[in-house]
Design an enzyme around this catalytic site. Structure first.
Site, mmCIF file in Angstrom:
data_model
loop_
_atom_site.group_PDB
_atom_site.id
_atom_site.type_symbol
_atom_site.label_atom_id
_atom_site.label_comp_id
_atom_site.label_asym_id
_atom_site.label_seq_id
_atom_site.Cartn_x
_atom_site.Cartn_y
_atom_site.Cartn_z
ATOM 1 N N SER A 19 46.981 -82.026 89.484
ATOM 2 C CA SER A 19 48.296 -81.758 88.889
ATOM 3 C C SER A 19 49.436 -82.346 89.696
ATOM 4 C CB SER A 19 48.519 -80.247 88.758
ATOM 5 O OG SER A 19 48.485 -79.634 90.034
ATOM 6 N N CYS A 20 49.168 -82.719 90.973
ATOM 7 C CA CYS A 20 50.240 -83.218 91.831
ATOM 8 C C CYS A 20 49.743 -84.362 92.683
ATOM 9 C CB CYS A 20 50.785 -82.106 92.725
ATOM 10 S SG CYS A 20 51.985 -82.691 93.935
ATOM 11 N N GLY A 21 50.247 -85.561 92.434
ATOM 12 C CA GLY A 21 49.797 -86.715 93.183
ATOM 13 C C GLY A 21 50.493 -86.883 94.500
ATOM 14 N N THR B 115 45.689 -82.859 94.383
ATOM 15 C CA THR B 115 45.184 -82.128 93.231
ATOM 16 C C THR B 115 45.380 -82.935 91.960
ATOM 17 O OG1 THR B 115 47.253 -81.016 92.642
ATOM 18 C CG2 THR B 115 45.911 -79.998 94.362
ATOM 19 N N CYS C 238 50.946 -84.291 96.885
ATOM 20 C CA CYS C 238 50.601 -83.288 97.882
ATOM 21 C C CYS C 238 50.054 -83.956 99.130
ATOM 22 C CB CYS C 238 49.571 -82.319 97.316
ATOM 23 S SG CYS C 238 50.164 -81.414 95.875
#
Length: 284
Positions: free
Chosen positions: A114-116, A112, A118
């Site tokens: 917002s989160c590299g 995502t 995941c």
């Protein structure tokens, strides 16, 4: 090339007044990164500087560390219903002798904006062996100079002015000169674009530089800075506990809550000696 902004209708409410108008938004689209024709990950990003994004991602994962490790980067076919290329699939060809990424790096679902991290197989897969020794970097920068960086970063954000919805990452020299800036809906993407730009220019490791980010300092951003050889990471918001632990372990100076003349220095305070002399100009 995809657009970085798009118009969408919005009902604007201001007290008792209502009006319908178009609003300019930051574009968010998926981009698949392939290595040697094999899908590695899909990240949600703002189109633009896609080759830098792919290269920077591979630096952070420990796949490449120099421009010579990449034989080429190209867009692959990815067409819309009318046959137009979406420019949402990028394939990186590694140079002969450069090993392909390990299977454990493959993502099973979207990364995502917002989160590299995941989809990582596990935390240990993230703790890639750093190729550079940050403890040997003798960078010194005054707190007064550091205090100017958020304003300079913000002033250079062109797309943010239109949308208000993008993160930024900026690479600065010790005197506060802006060397490179990238924007994206994802913090980690903006950082990857900065690092990828440096890699493709043959500038890694980025010794004696400062990485300034517009959001918080997560573990993933510390990891990316370490993998690029950047000795100082500064953020306008808070770091996580794991980010501080990794920064201390790797010899990175980590600064959070950098707002005006105030900041919290979590690790590596020796790189921020007391400043003597007149304050630097706020205009770069």
């Amino acid at each position: 090339m995809g657009r970085v902004t798009a118009l969408r209708p919005v009902l604007r409410v201001r007290a008792e007044r209502r009006s319908h108008r178009p609003d300019t938004l930051a574009v968010e689209e998926p981009m698949e990164i392939r290595v040697g024709g094999r899908a590695l990950t899909v990240t949600m990003r703002t189109p633009g500087d896609d080759f830098d994004l792919a290269a920077g991602f591979l630096v952070a994962e420990g796949v490449v560390r120099a421009a010579e490790d990449i034989a080429g980067i190209r867009y692959c076919a990815g067409a819309t219903a009318d046959g137009a290329n979406t420019y949402n699939v990028v394939d990186v060809a590694l140079a002969p002798g450069v090993p392909l990424p390990e299977t454990s790096l493959e993502r099973n679902f979207y990364t995502t904006s917002s989160c590299g991290l995941c989809g990582k197989a596990g935390l240990e897969a993230v703790r890639t062996t750093a190729p550079w020794d940050l403890t040997a970097d003798d960078l010194r920068v005054s707190c007064r100079t550091l205090a100017l960086l958020p304003e300079r970063l913000r002033a250079a954000q062109r797309v943010f002015d239109k949308t208000g919805g993008l993160h930024a990452a900026g690479l600065f020299a010790p005197d506060g000169e802006l060397l490179c800036l990238r924007e994206d809906v994802g913090r980690h993407n903006a950082v990857d674009k900065v690092i990828g730009h440096a890699l493709r220019a043959g500038r890694l490791p980025l010794r004696g530089t400062i990485l300034m980010v517009s959001g918080r300092a997560s573990f993933e951003l510390v990891q990316k800075a370490v993998m690029a050889g950047i000795p100082l990471l500064a953020a306008v918001s808070a770091p996580s506990s794991l980010a501080v632990d990794l920064a201390r372990e790797q010899g990175l100076t980590l600064v959070g809550f950098l707002r005006g003349s105030s900041m919290n220095v979590y690790t590596g305070a020796e790189r921020l000696p007391p400043h003597r002399g007149p304050a630097p100009s706020a205009v770069s």
